[in-house]
Design an enzyme around this catalytic site. Structure first.
Site, short mmCIF file in Angstrom:
data_model
loop_
_atom_site.label_atom_id
_atom_site.label_comp_id
_atom_site.label_asym_id
_atom_site.label_seq_id
_atom_site.Cartn_x
_atom_site.Cartn_y
_atom_site.Cartn_z
N CYS A 101 -0.99 -26.44 -19.17
CA CYS A 101 -0.66 -25.69 -17.84
C CYS A 101 0.23 -26.91 -17.11
CB CYS A 101 -1.76 -25.40 -17.30
SG CYS A 101 -1.93 -24.99 -15.54
N CYS A 105 2.97 -23.05 -10.75
CA CYS A 105 3.18 -21.42 -10.76
C CYS A 105 2.41 -20.81 -9.49
CB CYS A 105 2.71 -20.85 -11.98
SG CYS A 105 2.96 -21.78 -13.33
N THR A 192 -6.15 -25.58 -9.91
CA THR A 192 -5.09 -25.95 -10.71
C THR A 192 -4.00 -26.82 -10.02
OG1 THR A 192 -5.34 -24.11 -12.04
CG2 THR A 192 -3.27 -25.21 -12.42
N GLU A 260 -7.70 -29.44 -12.99
CA GLU A 260 -8.25 -28.81 -11.81
C GLU A 260 -9.17 -29.60 -11.11
OE1 GLU A 260 -7.90 -27.13 -15.06
OE2 GLU A 260 -6.75 -25.38 -14.08
N HIS A 295 0.07 -13.76 -10.74
CA HIS A 295 -0.36 -14.66 -11.58
C HIS A 295 -0.67 -14.09 -13.04
CE1 HIS A 295 -0.88 -18.97 -11.89
NE2 HIS A 295 -2.22 -18.73 -12.62
N TYR A 299 1.05 -15.12 -16.84
CA TYR A 299 0.12 -15.55 -17.86
C TYR A 299 0.99 -15.38 -19.20
CZ TYR A 299 -3.91 -17.93 -15.99
OH TYR A 299 -4.71 -18.67 -15.23
N CYS A 302 3.32 -18.30 -19.54
CA CYS A 302 2.91 -19.61 -19.82
C CYS A 302 2.31 -19.69 -21.27
CB CYS A 302 1.96 -20.30 -18.63
SG CYS A 302 0.52 -19.73 -18.26
N GLU A 459 -9.11 -20.99 -19.44
CA GLU A 459 -8.25 -20.45 -18.43
C GLU A 459 -7.66 -19.16 -18.58
OE1 GLU A 459 -4.55 -22.08 -17.06
OE2 GLU A 459 -5.37 -22.29 -15.22
FE1 SF4 Z 1 -1.09 -22.92 -15.40
FE2 SF4 Z 1 -0.05 -20.63 -16.48
FE3 SF4 Z 1 -1.24 -20.65 -14.03
FE4 SF4 Z 1 1.31 -21.68 -14.38
S1 SF4 Z 1 0.66 -19.54 -14.76
S2 SF4 Z 1 -0.35 -22.50 -13.19
S3 SF4 Z 1 0.89 -22.91 -16.24
S4 SF4 Z 1 -2.36 -21.05 -15.93
FE FE Z 2 -3.94 -20.34 -13.98
#
Ligand code: SF4
Ligand code: FE
Length: 495
Positions: A101, A105, A192, A260, A295, A299, A302, A459
């Site tokens: 991660c 983001c 995060t 985190e 968000h 995902y 990422c 996560e």
């Molecule tokens: Fe982390 Fe993915 Fe959230 Fe970006 S989108 S903060 S990489 S979990």
């Molecule tokens: Fe996240």
């Protein structure tokens, strides 16, 4: 100020007076702490890639609030569906480069959600939050800051509203309204990238009613504000990051990681210029849905980038084991790719189907973003299961790296050292060194069970909202009456 390099970003963190606690102690030099540093390196990658011409189409964007300026996409307000698509592609790239991660983001998703929501709060309530937020974001873009987007409160008794909790601080709330600002108390959990960020944007965590007015609060605050501190969350196998020299292979991914923390606000003063919601409870739900929607789209980028690394690691482990040609192994790898690309497709689809908000920036298609995240609550688990299947049990039974280099003699007829015995018996195909086999198995272990599993597995389940949160949104978007009427027409039912 120009865009920062990764190194400049790391140096900029040293200037902050962020208060960090871990393992019962205050950590003064948290920038160089071996458990924390890999997560800083992941964020630094968002700066380094933006300096490289081959990635700038994805990593940079034309700012709409600083005309003529290129900014890092992580600080950008999406101006089109093309921007939304590039966001997902950028996240896949970062996942591929860090296998972790990369944390930045949450700020990007907060910017876009707060921007459009403050516009609509102002329209309804005659406030001036939107203008304040634009000024704040200009400062972020000019300085190329990393900002944590913080939503999740500790929440206490899940059956009770914020104001009804036995401890009123279990949801973050305003404890004092002053002429020049507000004073807030409470905490945000599972944050995060909070320690690595220059600033935080705080948002409410659920839709609220009038009794929860003081809990309907959004604002920006520097990470080292008076009264604000963080307690680092531990990860499975985190102490391995303290290893060095002859033990670093055991870490699996020595350079990168996620982080985190619990972020505590012990009566923090926030000046008016950084307050973006203070009591407009009727907009708390909108802000939550928008941030979560972005968000959930994220995902699809990422996790697929991280998945690419894991699929590659599994394929390599199969080669090292001499099993790459087995048809069931090939089929398992195809299944992993299929699952990975399905998540990516959802991320791209909800971006393509995005639309313009009243404020002008673009938001995703909510149905498709929630379907994206719902898939992400499942597929990485199946991908890790298949990776472990292909890797074999050695991934969790292999001795420590030091046992592969130890010169201590074992008292038997052959007179060989511990290192010679392990190197002999953990060899796979003859052309590959035992060390390379160790490396790839430790990487798979790290991603499936170790520190990176926080980002890739749990996560995937709970981040951006637990599975049930998406199911509620899916049911709201499903328009069941329209589907029923389609069926009635085809079946010839006239009621
Ligand atoms: Fe982390 Fe993915 Fe959230 Fe970006 S989108 S903060 S990489 S979990
Ligand atoms: Fe996240």
């Amino acid at each position: 100020m120009a865009l920062m390099t990764g190194e400049q970003y790391i140096e900029s963190l040293r200037k902050l007076n962020t208060k960090v606690y871990m393992f019962g102690e205050k950590v003064d030099n948290w920038v160089d702490h071996p458990i924390i540093r890999p997560s800083i390196n992941s964020v630094a990658m968002t700066y380094d890639l933006a300096q490289m011409p081959e990635y700038q189409d994805l990593m940079l964007a034309d700012s709409n609030i600083l005309p003529g300026k290129k900014v890092n996409r992580f600080t950008h307000l999406h101006q089109s569906t093309d921007d939304l698509i590039k966001k997902v592609k950028m996240q896949r790239l970062l996942g591929q480069k860090t296998a972790s991660c990369f944390q930045r983001c949450v700020g990007m998703d907060a910017f876009n959600a707060v921007y459009s929501t403050t516009y609509e709060i102002d329209e309804a309530h005659g406030t001036d939050y939107h203008k304040r937020f634009i000024e704040f974001l200009k400062m972020v873009q000019e300085n190329d800051y990393t900002v944590d987007g913080a939503m999740t409160d500790p929440k206490g008794d899940r059956g009770l509203a914020p104001h009804a909790q036995a401890d009123p601080d279990l949801f973050l709330h305003i404890v004092e309204y002053r002429e020049d600002g507000i004073v807030v108390r409470g905490a945000k959990a599972h944050q995060t990238g909070s320690i690595n960020s220059h600033w935080h944007i705080i948002m409410p965590t659920i839709a609220m009613k009038e009794e929860d007015k003081d809990y309907a609060v959004a604002f920006a605050v520097p990470s080292d504000a008076e009264g604000l501190f963080m307690i680092y969350g531990r990860q499975s196998c985190d102490w391995r990051k303290m290893l060095d020299g002859n033990n670093s292979i055991d870490v699996g991914n020595k350079q990168f990681g996620g982080q985190e923390a619990l972020v505590v606000f012990d009566d923090v003063f926030v000046p008016n210029e950084y307050v973006f919601m203070a009591g407009e409870y009727d907009f708390a739900g909108m802000l939550v849905e928008r941030f979560a929607g972005y968000h959930r789209q994220s995902y699809g980028g990422c996790k697929t980038g991280v998945g690419d690394v894991l699929i590659g690691a599994a394929a390599l482990a199969a080669e090292y084991n001499g099993a790459a040609k087995a048809s069931h192994v090939k089929d398992k790898l195809i299944e992993m790719v299929h699952l990975n690309e399905t998540m990516y497709s959802c991320g791209i689809a909800c971006s393509c189907q995005g639309s313009q908000t009243k404020s002008g920036n673009y938001e995703i298609d909510y149905m498709l973003a929630n379907v994206c995240k719902q898939n992400v609550t499942r597929f990485p688990y199946e991908i890790t299961r298949l990776a472990e299947d292909i890797a074999g049990g050695l991934m969790v039974t292999m001795p420590a790296e030091i046992d592969f280099v130890s010169k201590t003699k074992v008292d038997t007829k052959a007179g060989m050292s511990i290192g010679e015995w392990t190197t002999k018996y953990f060899k796979g195909v003859n052309a590959v060194s035992t060390e390379n086999r160790q490396r790839i198995l430790r990487l798979i272990e790290n991603m499936c069970l170790g520190t990176a599993a926080v980002g890739y597995r749990t996560e995937s389940l709970h981040g951006a909202g637990s599975p049930q949160a998406q199911r509620i949104m899916i049911s709201r978007q499903a328009n069941m009456p329209a589907k029923i009427s389609l069926a009635k027409i085809i079946a010839g039912i006239k009621e």
